[in-house]
Design a protein around this motif. Structure first.
Motif, PDB file in Angstrom:
ATOM      1  N   ALA A 257       0.840  -1.198   0.000  1.00  0.00           N
ATOM      2  CA  ALA A 257       0.000   0.000   0.000  1.00  0.00           C
ATOM      3  C   ALA A 257       0.869   1.239   0.000  1.00  0.00           C
ATOM      4  CB  ALA A 257      -0.914   0.001   1.226  1.00  0.00           C
TER       5      ALA A 257
ATOM      6  N   ARG B 292     -13.204   3.876   1.341  1.00  0.00           N
ATOM      7  CA  ARG B 292     -12.503   2.742   0.725  1.00  0.00           C
ATOM      8  C   ARG B 292     -10.992   2.907   0.826  1.00  0.00           C
ATOM      9  NH1 ARG B 292     -12.968  -1.340  -3.147  1.00  0.00           N
ATOM     10  NH2 ARG B 292     -15.223  -1.048  -3.353  1.00  0.00           N
ATOM     11  N   GLU B 293     -10.499   4.084   0.523  1.00  0.00           N
ATOM     12  CA  GLU B 293      -9.053   4.319   0.558  1.00  0.00           C
ATOM     13  C   GLU B 293      -8.486   4.092   1.958  1.00  0.00           C
ATOM     14  OE1 GLU B 293      -5.846   7.889  -0.508  1.00  0.00           O
ATOM     15  OE2 GLU B 293      -8.002   8.275  -0.547  1.00  0.00           O
TER      16      GLU B 293
ATOM     17  N   GLU C  62      -8.734   0.253   2.940  1.00  0.00           N
ATOM     18  CA  GLU C  62      -7.751  -0.562   2.220  1.00  0.00           C
ATOM     19  C   GLU C  62      -6.349  -0.371   2.781  1.00  0.00           C
ATOM     20  OE1 GLU C  62      -8.134   0.352  -1.909  1.00  0.00           O
ATOM     21  OE2 GLU C  62      -9.799  -1.059  -2.214  1.00  0.00           O
TER      22      GLU C  62
ATOM     23  N   TYR D 148      -6.198  -2.350   6.013  1.00  0.00           N
ATOM     24  CA  TYR D 148      -6.188  -3.789   5.746  1.00  0.00           C
ATOM     25  C   TYR D 148      -4.814  -4.235   5.250  1.00  0.00           C
ATOM     26  CZ  TYR D 148      -8.227  -8.336   4.610  1.00  0.00           C
ATOM     27  OH  TYR D 148      -8.522  -9.677   4.580  1.00  0.00           O
TER      28      TYR D 148
ATOM     29  N   ILE E 171     -15.973  -3.393  -0.177  1.00  0.00           N
ATOM     30  CA  ILE E 171     -14.606  -3.032   0.229  1.00  0.00           C
ATOM     31  C   ILE E 171     -13.895  -4.222   0.861  1.00  0.00           C
ATOM     32  CG2 ILE E 171     -13.237  -1.574   1.749  1.00  0.00           C
ATOM     33  CD1 ILE E 171     -15.369   0.605   1.438  1.00  0.00           C
TER      34      ILE E 171
ATOM     35  N   ASP F 200     -13.018  -6.979  -1.669  1.00  0.00           N
ATOM     36  CA  ASP F 200     -11.892  -6.572  -2.517  1.00  0.00           C
ATOM     37  C   ASP F 200     -10.582  -6.643  -1.743  1.00  0.00           C
ATOM     38  OD1 ASP F 200     -13.623  -6.155  -4.601  1.00  0.00           O
ATOM     39  OD2 ASP F 200     -13.654  -3.965  -4.429  1.00  0.00           O
ATOM     40  N   CYS F 201     -10.588  -6.233  -0.483  1.00  0.00           N
ATOM     41  CA  CYS F 201      -9.378  -6.297   0.339  1.00  0.00           C
ATOM     42  C   CYS F 201      -8.910  -7.740   0.515  1.00  0.00           C
ATOM     43  CB  CYS F 201      -9.631  -5.669   1.707  1.00  0.00           C
ATOM     44  SG  CYS F 201      -9.685  -3.866   1.723  1.00  0.00           S
TER      45      CYS F 201
ATOM     46  N   THR G 248      -7.315  -9.058  -2.614  1.00  0.00           N
ATOM     47  CA  THR G 248      -6.003  -8.463  -2.912  1.00  0.00           C
ATOM     48  C   THR G 248      -4.935  -8.866  -1.896  1.00  0.00           C
ATOM     49  OG1 THR G 248      -7.090  -6.552  -3.923  1.00  0.00           O
ATOM     50  CG2 THR G 248      -4.765  -6.298  -3.302  1.00  0.00           C
TER      51      THR G 248
END
Length: 590
Positions: free
Chosen positions: A283, A349-350, A353, A356, A378, A381-382, A385
């Motif tokens: 990230a 979301r930002e 993420e 996470y 969210i 998706d986390c 990924t």
């Protein structure tokens, strides 16, 4: 081998399908070592003959606000007021004691605030206090009266003046509203993040104040059979009480003043960028606590859980993000009101993420179905990924869940924590706000289990009643104050399911199923002794907690007379024997 404690002649509900029932249980060094015949030939330092009393795994409250609750025990409790005149009278009584106590003034604060808790407009025919009346009672003493939902508060002019928020041109903060009348004058109601404008004048509480609050709160927890809980938000935002809140937890545990195991959720607001090595995270701006601490840090008694993030508001306050507008009722016009998010979805979301990616599990407060959609998107998706988490990701409350969202929650392996404790006091009001068509979506239970979603029992205390036995009964009957069944009657749980979600379900949700949730050899010796079985009681909420133990050590024991009364009640119908509690020397034990 000599056991530390041996329970005998008990109705033991293990919640372990491999051995669901036993009559004896042995404990050594804080762990369960065996049941029934596995204990043959073993002596014990303490033997308890429970005369047929029921033993269950210790209760786990997977979502509550313990510091807030403990502090509230020392504030003006207005929850019993019915009608604004009664509420005003309570505040006037407290004002008359000014100068006799500093209980309302947090340590280190110069201003003596009038702190009140437990307000709900539902107890006052939907009415909120008149700020003119509040000003007459309080004068220049600032007032902060928290709504029982936690998502709004009532303040007076003195508090708004200190916050600099009196002017009609003062802007609402992101994710919050200073409610004003048609002339732009504040009504005294501050919603969601707008509470922080006033709270920042009161905070932080001292570590000593928070430690005292934890002691008060968890002593009561122990008397209700609670052996573990999750504190749903500390350290910042409008839900936290000090940047040092975790330190207060550590001090309470070290001083023997934390009477239940605690999993603590720091709010997302307190996570910050960590300038570690560039390869430490994919990230762009990894978020964490100092030293890179994240979910799972700690021990069996005190640990860090997921990070808590608020996506929307509340149903009681009609600020939850829903897909269909709230129903108009009484004098309130809800035309166009579909609630709101606490920040722009892209921003949420930002931030989630980044947390996470840094190793945090996520506990997303999402009450409305629009917020639940965002949370699922969210988190899924986390996970895709960055991989799954050992401590499960969760949606707190999941209050308005559409049918199509059930399978998505199960597929994403996201746990949920709805609270049946809302039904009794708030159910009738929520029925009015939601309307007939959407009511079946509200506070699901059975359909979560049928879909394969992990369901945890919890209270949201002090927002609602925190008594676990009454919470179980509420999941079973779903009754409101009026006697109506809240929502879909098919969402009612069996008594066995209700016990399960406060034991194995809550343990699974908190990532502790390997050490808690069932009375299985090798697990922690956390248990609750009840006057009778919750599996066949006509009213689970009427059962008595006779004892609570954490790691085999008693955090609560009823008096000998209460034990005897419970035994006599059982004998009147089943012909049991006399209660006998002894040490290795044969002496009676209290």
């Amino acid at each position: 081998m000599k056991l530390d404690l041996l329970l005998r002649n008990a109705d033991i509900i293990t919640m372990d399908d491999r051995r669901p029932h036993a009559t004896s249980l042995g404990i050594w060094q804080g762990r369960i070592v065996g049941l029934d015949n596995e204990l043959d030939g073993l002596d014990a330092a303490q033997v308890m003959d429970l005369d047929g009393a029921t033993v269950t795994p210790g209760f786990i409250d997977a979502h509550c606000h313990t510091t807030w609750f403990g502090l509230g025990l020392g504030e003006v409790d207005v929850s019993a007021a019915r009608g604004l005149d009664e509420l005003y009278a309570m505040l006037e009584t407290d004002m008359a004691t000014v100068g006799t106590t500093d209980a309302e003034k947090p340590a280190g604060q110069d201003t003596k605030w009038l702190m009140a808790t437990g307000f709900s407009q539902q107890n006052h025919d939907g009415q909120f206090p008149d700020i003119v009346a509040l000003d007459r009672i309080t004068g220049e003493r600032p007032l902060f009266m928290r709504h029982n939902s936690g998502h709004m508060a009532v303040v007076n002019t003195a508090a708004l003046r200190l916050a600099g928020a009196l002017s009609p041109s003062f802007p609402d903060p992101d994710g919050g509203v200073i409610v004003r009348d048609s002339n732009g004058r504040p009504t005294g109601l501050v919603q969601e993040t707008a509470q922080e404008l006033v709270q920042q004048l009161i905070l932080p509480y001292s570590i000593a104040d928070i430690e005292d609050a934890l002691d008060r709160a968890t002593r009561l927890y122990a008397s209700e059979g609670i052996t573990s809980f999750t504190e749903a938000g500390v350290g910042g935002g409008w839900i936290g009480h000090s940047p040092s809140e975790l330190a207060a937890y550590q001090r309470a545990a070290a001083n023997g003043r934390l009477h239940a195991r605690a999993q603590v959720m720091p709010v997302l607001d307190v996570l910050h960028a960590l300038n570690g090595h560039g390869s430490d995270s994919s990230a762009a701006a990894p978020k964490g606590l100092d030293l890179g601490i994240s979910t799972g840090f700690g021990n069996d008694y005190l640990s860090l859980g997921p990070t808590k993030v608020f996506l929307d508001g509340s149903l009681l306050g009609e600020t939850a993000a829903v897909s269909h507008e709230f129903c108009s009722h009484g004098q309130k016009d809800n035309t166009g009101n579909v609630g709101y998010f606490q920040a722009e979805p892209a921003q949420l979301r930002e931030r989630i993420e980044a947390a996470y990616a840094a190793g945090w599990s996520i506990a997303a407060h999402a009450i409305g179905d629009r917020a639940i959609d965002l949370a699922i998107d969210i988190i899924a998706d986390c996970q895709a990924t960055y991989g799954p988490r050992t401590v499960p990701n969760r949606i707190e409350h999941a209050s308005m869940t559409r049918p199509d969202q059930l399978a998505r929650l199960a597929t994403a392996d996201i746990a949920v924590t709805p609270q049946a404790s809302f039904f009794r006091e708030g159910g009738d009001g929520m029925r009015t706000s939601l309307g007939h068509d959407r009511l079946p979506w509200a506070y699901r239970a059975a359909s979560f289990l049928e879909a394969g979603v992990t369901l945890a029992g919890s209270s949201d205390r002090p927002v609602a009643d925190g008594n676990v036995l009454r919470g179980m009964q509420a999941f079973v009957d779903r009754r409101t104050d009026s006697g109506a069944v809240f929502g879909n009657p098919d969402e009612r749980l069996t008594p066995r399911q209700a016990l399960d979600i406060y034991t194995t379900g809550a343990a699974a949700t908190t990532g502790t199923m390997n050490i808690k949730g069932s009375l299985t050899p090798g697990k922690l010796a956390d248990f609750t002794v009840l006057s009778a079985s919750p599996l066949d009681a006509p009213d689970i909420g009427a059962l008595e907690v006779l004892a609570t133990a954490v790691g085999g050590g008693f955090t609560y024991q009823a008096t000998a007379a209460e034990f005897q009364h419970a035994a006599l009640t059982r004998r009147s119908s089943s012909g049991g024997h006399r209660l006998m509690v002894t040490t290795e020397d044969g002496l009676p034990v209290r």
